[in-house]
Each structure stands twice: as C-alpha cells, then as structure tokens.
Design an enzyme around this catalytic site. Structure first.
Site, short mmCIF file in Angstrom:
data_model
loop_
_atom_site.label_atom_id
_atom_site.label_comp_id
_atom_site.label_asym_id
_atom_site.label_seq_id
_atom_site.Cartn_x
_atom_site.Cartn_y
_atom_site.Cartn_z
N LYS A 1 0.81 -1.22 0.00
CA LYS A 1 0.00 0.00 0.00
C LYS A 1 0.84 1.27 0.00
O LYS A 1 0.33 2.35 -0.25
CB LYS A 1 -1.03 -0.02 1.12
CG LYS A 1 -0.51 -0.08 2.52
CD LYS A 1 -1.70 -0.03 3.47
CE LYS A 1 -1.29 -0.38 4.87
NZ LYS A 1 -2.32 -0.93 5.69
N ARG A 2 2.13 1.13 0.27
CA ARG A 2 2.97 2.31 0.20
C ARG A 2 3.12 2.78 -1.26
O ARG A 2 3.32 3.94 -1.53
CB ARG A 2 4.36 2.03 0.79
CG ARG A 2 4.42 2.36 2.28
CD ARG A 2 5.76 2.03 2.88
NE ARG A 2 6.04 0.59 2.81
CZ ARG A 2 7.01 0.06 2.10
NH1 ARG A 2 7.80 0.82 1.37
NH2 ARG A 2 7.19 -1.25 2.09
#
Ligand code: GLU
Length: 494
Positions: free
Chosen positions: A253-254
C-alpha cells in the site's frame, strides 16, 4: 472426490485486492469442477482481528461478485467457519500431537529467543529454534508446569533431508528441512497459530485444493508434515503468483492502493476490477482484454496461469474501467450506479451520453458536469495561458462569440455550431484552437463535456454571461478595441 476450495482471510485490516484475486481463482476452480467454494475467517490473532474488518472483507468480495457457498455468514455442514469459535478443536489436536511425541512444550523466554535469533543472524545462519526444550525430562517439565511457567507448543521436524511436494502450477518443489523451523503450533495464550489452525480446518472442512498466494510456499513443508503426523490425506497445492507493483516489488500500500474499499470509493466498477484481477497471470484463450465472470468460467483452466509476477497497474485498471463505462453500461445502468454516489441528479439522463466518453471512473461524472451547475466559475487570466493564443486574439474570439450567440433565434447545438464555425473560418483558425478560450470561459477547463453541448445545455443568456465574465477577467475591452472588433465582425459576416 468432490472438489472443495476455500479462501481464508485474516480480518486484520482493509479488504485487500490480493484476497479478492485469490478468492476469484478459488471460486473459478471450484465452479469449473462442480465443486464448492467456501470462506473461512482466520481470526486467531485476537489482538489484530476485528469484526469490522471481517464485515468489510465479506461485503467487498460480494460487491465484486465473488460468492461462497459456505462461510460465517451462510453456515454449512463444516462450521463454525470462524476460527475463534473452534478453539477447543485445536486444543484437542495439539494434545494428540503432544501425546504422540510429535510436538513438545517449549518454555524458552522471549528474551532467550531474541538473543538466539540475534546470534544466528550474526553468524548468517537461518534463524530458527535451536531445540533446547526438546531435551527437557518429564520431571523438569512437570516442575516448570507446577510453577505456571508460560510455554508454547512446537512441532518436531526432521533434522535433515528434503521435503518434496507437487504444486499444480510449479511442478515438484523441494525445500530442505534445515530451512524449516520447529513451528509454534499453540501460543502461550492457548490460541493456535495460523499453521495449526489452517491445516486442521482445511482437513476438517474437506478442502481438496489449496489455492493461495506464493508467499505460503515456504510454509507448505510444515503443513505437509502436520497432515502426515495426523495421518490425513494431503490436499493438492497451488501457489498463485504474487501481485506486484509496477516496479515489480510485492504489491504494497505504500506504492499502490491495495484496499478494495479505495477502488469502490474512487468509482471503479466491480466488473472492471474483477476483470482486471482475472487478467493477473491469467488470460482468455483468445487473449481478449475485456471479459466477465461468466466468460472466464466458460473457458476456465487453472493451467493457463503464468508464473511471471503479474503487475497490478492502477493506470491500466483505470483505462479498463473507462472502457467498461463507455462500452458496456447502458444509460439506465450508469444512471442507477451514479445515483448512489452523486449529489446532483439534475439532467442526469441527458448528460450521461455526453459525460460517458470523458469518464474513466464513476466519480468523473461530477468532475466533467459540475461546471454546469455553479454560479460563477473560478477562472483568472492564467486559466487562458496555455492555449497558444495571445490576449488580443482571445478577447476577439470571446467578443465575436458573444455576438454570434446573441444573434441565434433558434437555440440548439446546430445553430450554435454553425455560427461559431463561421467565425473560426473567418479568423482562419482551426476549430479546436478557436474553441479553446470559449471552453475555458464556459467550463473553466478544456476537459469537461464538449463545449458545443455545454453551451446548448447552459442556454443563451447563461452562456453569454459566462463569456462576458471571462472577458472582464481578461481585462475588458477598451472603446476603441470594441469598435474595431465590431467592424471586423461585421465584415466577416457579410
Ligand atoms: N489466513 C491466511 C491469510 O491471511 C490464509 C493463507 C492460506 O490460504 O493458507 O492469507
């Protein structure tokens, strides 16, 4: 034997696209083999698991069109389908292993284990338990238990040799036992670990094919050993390739939004997201890019999964979504979906055909039509900067347009077009270039629905007002300029 597959999410966060991807292939495999697809909640991590996360996982998968025949929300013959409700089963199974000498109690403190790990890392050894508590005598164990010393239960494992197993996509996989840890099966709080609960439940729930992400390959030897310890049939394994970021790293998700909720809120269609997930490592025999669940099911063959890491590229997904919106949804269907998310339904059916070609996401609808409903546009001189026209030309275009619109008796798209095309030709400007400053005056940008349609929908006086306002923003015309423009306009018309 009837095929049974499962998805076994842990409810510890937002519903992940990776879960949907694995669920999709499990469901397809079950359906293609007239089997049963089940859903089990793996919530043995009591600190991180929440019921909100569980609910969101179930509703997001449903939203995508993924359904299961058995699960915590459906019941079924193998329930309960939530591991936190099955504790007594795991206790019993661990006791069996302890009684048979296939597992042992480990009283090592977390501090000792941390030290051990540190020194193994320093010596560049694979970190793992060193087996200290394997040599405790029965008396020592009894004494430690009397003192209520906390303990975990670990599984025993071969010291040497190799674990070989078949993967449906990868063929034979070999992993040396010295790479495998003496896995904790029961934690100090009495809860089972993933490994124990997963194997016990897969067996008790009659799962025949374990289709899951490749991150679990290294756990397979422990699982296989557990099946053997219990003398159970070992199911078939199929490890799907991991979804990746465009830079090939594991989808995180980064770098990429991973929550299904994000895609739902952004205005992606469930059909498009499911279609895209179906293209992750898999393809239709005719290589077509757009397909639905039924299309996949008609030709599904799990062996068509290729192992090269599939890239989850949000840009491509957006393109696909736009293509679904444009080509697959009727006006009625799109209106029904938009009504759920927009605040202004005015002229919806009329605007949809105009907005559709400019939408990639459902949320784009308001972006490309909102300007029609505002009192005053937020524009300034800079809004006209990048149109490739000097100020005088822009002012001339705007003033000529006002006169032209003002002359129209029968207000419709054709009459507007005719007048404006005439001026563009007279000024020897390409229509697109000529229309650009009008576009900015009417819509605030050049990326909304077409300017001709916008003018016709806004109506005569509102359109003229907006262009007049744009002229004042540009600095207004001097008397001399006005007269000069009028002369030119009259000549052009004659
Ligand atoms: N609970 C595990 C997960 O969250 C399931 C892995 C498996 O399918 O065995 O991914």
């Amino acid at each position: 034997m009837k095929v049974r597959t499962r998805i076994a999410p842990s409810p510890t966060g937002d519903p992940h696209v990776g879960t949907a991807y694995v669920a999709l292939f499990n469901m397809l495999f079950a359906k293609a083999n007239e089997g049963t697809f089940t859903l089990r909640i793996e919530d043995t991590d009591r600190v991180r698991s929440t019921i909100e996360s569980e609910n969101e996982i179930l509703s997001s998968l449903n939203w995508l069109g993924i359904d299961w025949e058995e699960g915590p929300d459906k019941s079924g013959p193998y329930g309960p389908y939530r591991q936190s409700e099955r504790s007594s089963i795991y206790q019993e199974k661990v006791q069996e292993l302890l009684d048979q000498g296939k597992a042992f109690k480990c009283f090592c403190t977390p501090e000792r284990l941390a030290e051990l790990r540190k020194s193994q890392v320093l010596q560049k050894k694979t970190p793992g338990y060193d087996g200290k508590c394997l040599s405790l005598s029965a008396d020592e164990i009894a004494r430690l238990e009397e003192n209520n010393t906390p303990f975990v239960v670990r599984m025993k494992k071969p010291d040497k040799g190799t674990c070989e197993f078949e993967d449906m996509l990868r063929g034979t996989i070999s992993i040396d036992w010295d790479q495998i840890d003496m896995q904790v099966l029961l934690k100090a709080d009495g809860m089972p670990t993933y490994h124990l609960a997963n194997v016990v439940d897969d067996h008790l729930m009659g799962i025949t094919h374990i289709i899951r992400g490749e991150e679990w390959i290294n756990s397979a030897p422990k699982h296989i050993l557990l099946y053997q310890y219990f003398e159970w049939d070992v199911p078939k394994f199929c490890h799907l390739p991991l979804l990746r970021n465009p830079d090939k790293s594991k989808l995180s998700k980064r770098k990429n939004p991973t929550s299904i909720l994000y895609y739902k809120d952004k205005g992606f269609l469930p059909e498009a997201l499911l279609n895209y997930l179906g293209r992750m490592g898999w393809s239709m025999p005719d290589e077509r890019e757009k397909f639905n669940l039924k299309d996949m099911l008609d030709v599904f063959d799990i062996n068509r999964i290729s192992l090269g890491g599939p890239i989850f590229d949000v840009d491509k997904l957006e393109w696909l979504n736009g293509s679904w919106i444009r080509d697959e949804l009727s006006v009625d269907d799109l209106a029904r979906r938009l009504r759920k998310i927009i605040s202004n339904e005015k002229d919806l059916e009329k605007l949809i055909p105009l907005a559709k070609p400019r939408m990639r996401l459902l949320t784009d609808y308001e972006k490309v039509t909102n300007f029609l409903f505002v009192e005053k546009l937020d524009i300034n001189r800079d809004s006209f900067n990048s149109l490739g026209l000097d100020e005088i030309s822009i002012m001339k275009i705007l003033q000529f347009t006002i006169w032209s619109l003002d002359e129209i008796d029968e207000w419709n798209r054709d009459s507007i077009f005719k007048g404006l095309k005439n001026i563009a030709d007279g000024l020897q400007l390409k229509l697109k270039k000529f229309l650009a400053p009008i576009f900015v005056s009417i819509a605030g940008t050049t990326s909304s629905i077409s300017v001709m349609d916008s003018i016709s929908i806004l109506g005569q006086s509102k359109s003229i007002d907006r262009i007049n306002y744009a002229l004042t923003v540009m600095g207004a015309l001097s008397k001399v300029q006005y007269t000069q423009f009028f002369k030119e306009y009259s000549e052009l018309k004659s």
